[in-house]
Design a protein around this motif. Structure first.
Motif, PDB file in Angstrom:
ATOM      1  N   ASP A 241       0.876  -1.177   0.000  1.00 44.91           N
ATOM      2  CA  ASP A 241       0.000   0.000   0.000  1.00 44.91           C
ATOM      3  C   ASP A 241       0.910   1.222   0.000  1.00 44.91           C
ATOM      4  O   ASP A 241       1.543   1.551   1.012  1.00 44.91           O
ATOM      5  CB  ASP A 241      -0.906  -0.014   1.233  1.00 44.91           C
ATOM      6  CG  ASP A 241      -1.752   1.252   1.379  1.00 44.91           C
ATOM      7  OD1 ASP A 241      -1.862   2.008   0.399  1.00 44.91           O
ATOM      8  OD2 ASP A 241      -2.297   1.481   2.482  1.00 44.91           O
ATOM      9  N   ILE A 242       1.000   1.909  -1.141  1.00 45.60           N
ATOM     10  CA  ILE A 242       1.959   2.999  -1.320  1.00 45.60           C
ATOM     11  C   ILE A 242       1.311   4.326  -0.935  1.00 45.60           C
ATOM     12  O   ILE A 242       0.294   4.715  -1.499  1.00 45.60           O
ATOM     13  CB  ILE A 242       2.446   3.063  -2.784  1.00 45.60           C
ATOM     14  CG1 ILE A 242       2.915   1.676  -3.267  1.00 45.60           C
ATOM     15  CG2 ILE A 242       3.529   4.112  -2.948  1.00 45.60           C
ATOM     16  CD1 ILE A 242       4.050   1.087  -2.456  1.00 45.60           C
ATOM     17  N   GLY A 243       1.925   5.039   0.008  1.00 39.40           N
ATOM     18  CA  GLY A 243       1.355   6.301   0.477  1.00 39.40           C
ATOM     19  C   GLY A 243       0.119   6.059   1.320  1.00 39.40           C
ATOM     20  O   GLY A 243      -0.970   6.542   0.994  1.00 39.40           O
ATOM     21  N   LEU A 249      -6.818   2.130   3.333  1.00 35.41           N
ATOM     22  CA  LEU A 249      -6.818   1.114   2.274  1.00 35.41           C
ATOM     23  C   LEU A 249      -6.164  -0.177   2.756  1.00 35.41           C
ATOM     24  O   LEU A 249      -6.597  -1.272   2.385  1.00 35.41           O
ATOM     25  CB  LEU A 249      -6.118   1.655   1.022  1.00 35.41           C
ATOM     26  CG  LEU A 249      -6.799   2.851   0.350  1.00 35.41           C
ATOM     27  CD1 LEU A 249      -6.094   3.202  -0.956  1.00 35.41           C
ATOM     28  CD2 LEU A 249      -8.283   2.572   0.089  1.00 35.41           C
ATOM     29  N   SER A 250      -5.136  -0.058   3.578  1.00 37.36           N
ATOM     30  CA  SER A 250      -4.542  -1.264   4.161  1.00 37.36           C
ATOM     31  C   SER A 250      -5.555  -2.005   5.018  1.00 37.36           C
ATOM     32  O   SER A 250      -5.629  -3.237   5.007  1.00 37.36           O
ATOM     33  CB  SER A 250      -3.317  -0.895   5.009  1.00 37.36           C
ATOM     34  OG  SER A 250      -2.208  -0.581   4.203  1.00 37.36           O
ATOM     35  N   ALA A 251      -6.362  -1.244   5.776  1.00 40.60           N
ATOM     36  CA  ALA A 251      -7.380  -1.873   6.621  1.00 40.60           C
ATOM     37  C   ALA A 251      -8.433  -2.578   5.777  1.00 40.60           C
ATOM     38  O   ALA A 251      -8.852  -3.708   6.095  1.00 40.60           O
ATOM     39  CB  ALA A 251      -8.032  -0.819   7.509  1.00 40.60           C
ATOM     40  N   VAL A 304      -1.036  -1.209  -4.398  1.00 37.40           N
ATOM     41  CA  VAL A 304      -2.100  -0.212  -4.447  1.00 37.40           C
ATOM     42  C   VAL A 304      -1.516   1.168  -4.182  1.00 37.40           C
ATOM     43  O   VAL A 304      -0.668   1.341  -3.303  1.00 37.40           O
ATOM     44  CB  VAL A 304      -3.185  -0.535  -3.400  1.00 37.40           C
ATOM     45  CG1 VAL A 304      -4.278   0.527  -3.401  1.00 37.40           C
ATOM     46  CG2 VAL A 304      -3.779  -1.911  -3.667  1.00 37.40           C
ATOM     47  N   CYS A 305      -1.999   2.160  -4.936  1.00 36.93           N
ATOM     48  CA  CYS A 305      -1.542   3.534  -4.714  1.00 36.93           C
ATOM     49  C   CYS A 305      -2.672   4.504  -5.023  1.00 36.93           C
ATOM     50  O   CYS A 305      -3.324   4.394  -6.058  1.00 36.93           O
ATOM     51  CB  CYS A 305      -0.331   3.851  -5.592  1.00 36.93           C
ATOM     52  SG  CYS A 305       0.354   5.505  -5.333  1.00 36.93           S
ATOM     53  N   ASN A 306      -2.896   5.432  -4.110  1.00 41.46           N
ATOM     54  CA  ASN A 306      -3.869   6.511  -4.290  1.00 41.46           C
ATOM     55  C   ASN A 306      -3.106   7.828  -4.184  1.00 41.46           C
ATOM     56  O   ASN A 306      -3.108   8.486  -3.145  1.00 41.46           O
ATOM     57  CB  ASN A 306      -4.958   6.417  -3.218  1.00 41.46           C
ATOM     58  CG  ASN A 306      -5.936   7.571  -3.286  1.00 41.46           C
ATOM     59  OD1 ASN A 306      -6.253   8.068  -4.357  1.00 41.46           O
ATOM     60  ND2 ASN A 306      -6.409   8.014  -2.130  1.00 41.46           N
ATOM     61  N   PRO A 307      -2.414   8.241  -5.261  1.00 34.88           N
ATOM     62  CA  PRO A 307      -1.574   9.443  -5.178  1.00 34.88           C
ATOM     63  C   PRO A 307      -2.421  10.708  -5.158  1.00 34.88           C
ATOM     64  O   PRO A 307      -3.627  10.673  -5.457  1.00 34.88           O
ATOM     65  CB  PRO A 307      -0.742   9.366  -6.466  1.00 34.88           C
ATOM     66  CG  PRO A 307      -1.650   8.676  -7.437  1.00 34.88           C
ATOM     67  CD  PRO A 307      -2.423   7.670  -6.623  1.00 34.88           C
ATOM     68  N   PRO A 308      -1.824  11.850  -4.808  1.00 33.32           N
ATOM     69  CA  PRO A 308      -2.558  13.124  -4.943  1.00 33.32           C
ATOM     70  C   PRO A 308      -3.053  13.291  -6.374  1.00 33.32           C
ATOM     71  O   PRO A 308      -2.352  12.941  -7.324  1.00 33.32           O
ATOM     72  CB  PRO A 308      -1.510  14.174  -4.577  1.00 33.32           C
ATOM     73  CG  PRO A 308      -0.504  13.437  -3.752  1.00 33.32           C
ATOM     74  CD  PRO A 308      -0.467  12.049  -4.295  1.00 33.32           C
TER      75      PRO A 308
END
Length: 413
Positions: A241-243, A249-251, A304-308
């Motif tokens: 889980d990136i950022g 999201l990890s949860a 997984v990544c949810n960047p700005p």
């Protein structure tokens, strides 16, 4: 792959070791000074005058617009009312603009659109922040306020500034920033209900000050609903889980049974927040936290990544969760993803297309970056936003917000 030990997540915000000083003269003619603190990185005001309950909003607004700060000495609630009155003056449409708006459409242009509208909106917001940031308060060394009817702000300030240390002395900060601290403290107390985490009361995430609050539920729902790649469907293949931010999201992924999970972030505040949230949600044994930029070592079946979402410069540390100058994090994730996927693994990129509607980044650019990174699109899940700004026709960016779609891109190497 062995998981890397989590760093110590001590809740101590990254502040400079020394602070500039702000100077003023008391009504008795005595020179005084204190440390200047600004979470948004505003410079210490060079001109400071004393203000109290007799100061009018018009006078305060004129001084603030001219760059003169007002150090408040009166009743705390009156200071808040003064700030609200100044905000109304900031938001009022100047007479010249009212006249222009009243002209027939043929006599003036329809106004800026796209990127131009966005940048003008940002400039206006920055000017508003500078003006309203000119109402200042003096804090005791223990982060308390010595003003009439002042609330207890010690805990909120401690969460934002860190614990008081001997020799700190008095500090001066803006009332507007303090209200941000207390608002964040309320979020932290009440929490945000996350439907994707199941039934109450075990479905709340508690954002800390300086960590992006997961109020945009559609992107979390996409992660909860997306079909898991076969490579990550087992219980023994790592997930990244990136950022991670609040760790939400990890949860969600841990509740879906995947993992073990390694969640990364550069911000110590985010790591402390994620650590607390994962513990209270009962999934901390499934997630290891790591302070690093983007990827941890090794490979995973799901990354997984949810960047700005917006490629623009942040004007304060808090804005780094929204603005990604030059799409640095987005491009870093895309360029490094293939090397961190096991065969058959997937990268999930959660991204709004608001930047496309604002003319800040095109869909063609995004697809080209994916291709250049050796990635292919395996699928995409879309969701419309549910936040209030999407339906607020008075919002300067309403046209773009109303067309916005949030997507989960399923990427393979």
């Amino acid at each position: 792959m062995p998981l890397h030990p989590a760093p110590a997540c001590v809740e101590s915000p990254s502040l400079p070791p020394t602070h500039p000083r702000i100077h003023w003269t008391t009504p008795e003619g005595v020179a005084a000074s204190a440390r200047w603190r600004s979470e948004r990185g505003a410079p210490a005001p060079q001109r400071v005058v004393m203000a109290d309950d007799t100061t009018t909003a018009d006078a305060a607004y004129r001084l603030a617009c001219a760059g003169t700060a007002l150090l408040w000495q009166g009743d705390f609630h009156n200071a808040r009312q003064l700030l609200q009155a100044m905000a109304r003056r900031c938001d009022a449409t100047p007479v010249r603009k009212q006249r222009k708006a009243a002209q027939p459409v043929a006599e003036h242009s329809a106004g800026p659109a796209g990127a131009e509208a966005f940048h003008k909106h940002r400039q206006a917001q920055a000017q508003r922040a500078r003006t309203l940031g000119m109402v200042l308060l003096r804090f005791e060394p223990d982060h308390t306020l010595n003003l009439r009817r002042a609330p207890d702000v010690q805990l909120a300030c401690t969460h934002a500034w860190g614990a008081p240390t001997p020799g700190d002395g008095d500090a001066v900060a803006s009332l507007r920033e303090l209200l941000g601290f207390t608002s964040a403290q309320e979020w932290r107390r009440v929490g945000v209900e996350i439907a994707a985490l199941g039934a109450a009361p075990h479905n709340r995430v508690f954002p800390h000050y300086g960590v992006f609050s997961p109020v945009r539920g559609e992107y979390i729902d996409l992660v909860a609903q997306a079909p898991l790649p076969q490579a990550a469907a087992g219980a023994a293949l790592p997930v990244f889980d990136i950022g991670t931010g609040t760790g939400v999201l990890s949860a969600v992924l841990a509740r879906r049974g995947v993992g073990p999970i390694t969640a990364t972030d550069l911000d110590p505040r985010a790591l402390a927040c994620a650590q607390a949230n994962l513990a209270q949600l009962g999934v901390s044994d499934r997630v290891t936290l790591l302070q690093t930029d983007l990827f941890p070592p090794g490979q995973a079946g799901l990354v997984v990544c949810n960047p700005p979402w917006l490629p623009a410069r942040a004007s304060s540390p808090v804005e780094h969760a929204v603005y990604d100058e030059g799409s640095r994090m987005l491009r870093g994730y895309l360029n490094g993803l293939a090397a961190h996927l096991v065969p058959g693994g997937e990268g999930w990129l959660i991204l709004s297309d608001l930047a496309e509607h604002l003319g800040l980044r095109s869909r063609a650019e995004l697809l080209a970056w994916m291709a250049q990174a050796g990635l292919k699109v395996l699928g995409r899940l879309d969701a419309k936003p549910r936040h209030s700004k999407a339906s607020n026709t008075s919002d300067p960016l309403h046209s773009a917000r109303s067309a916005e779609v949030t997507s989960l891109w399923r990427l393979g190497a």
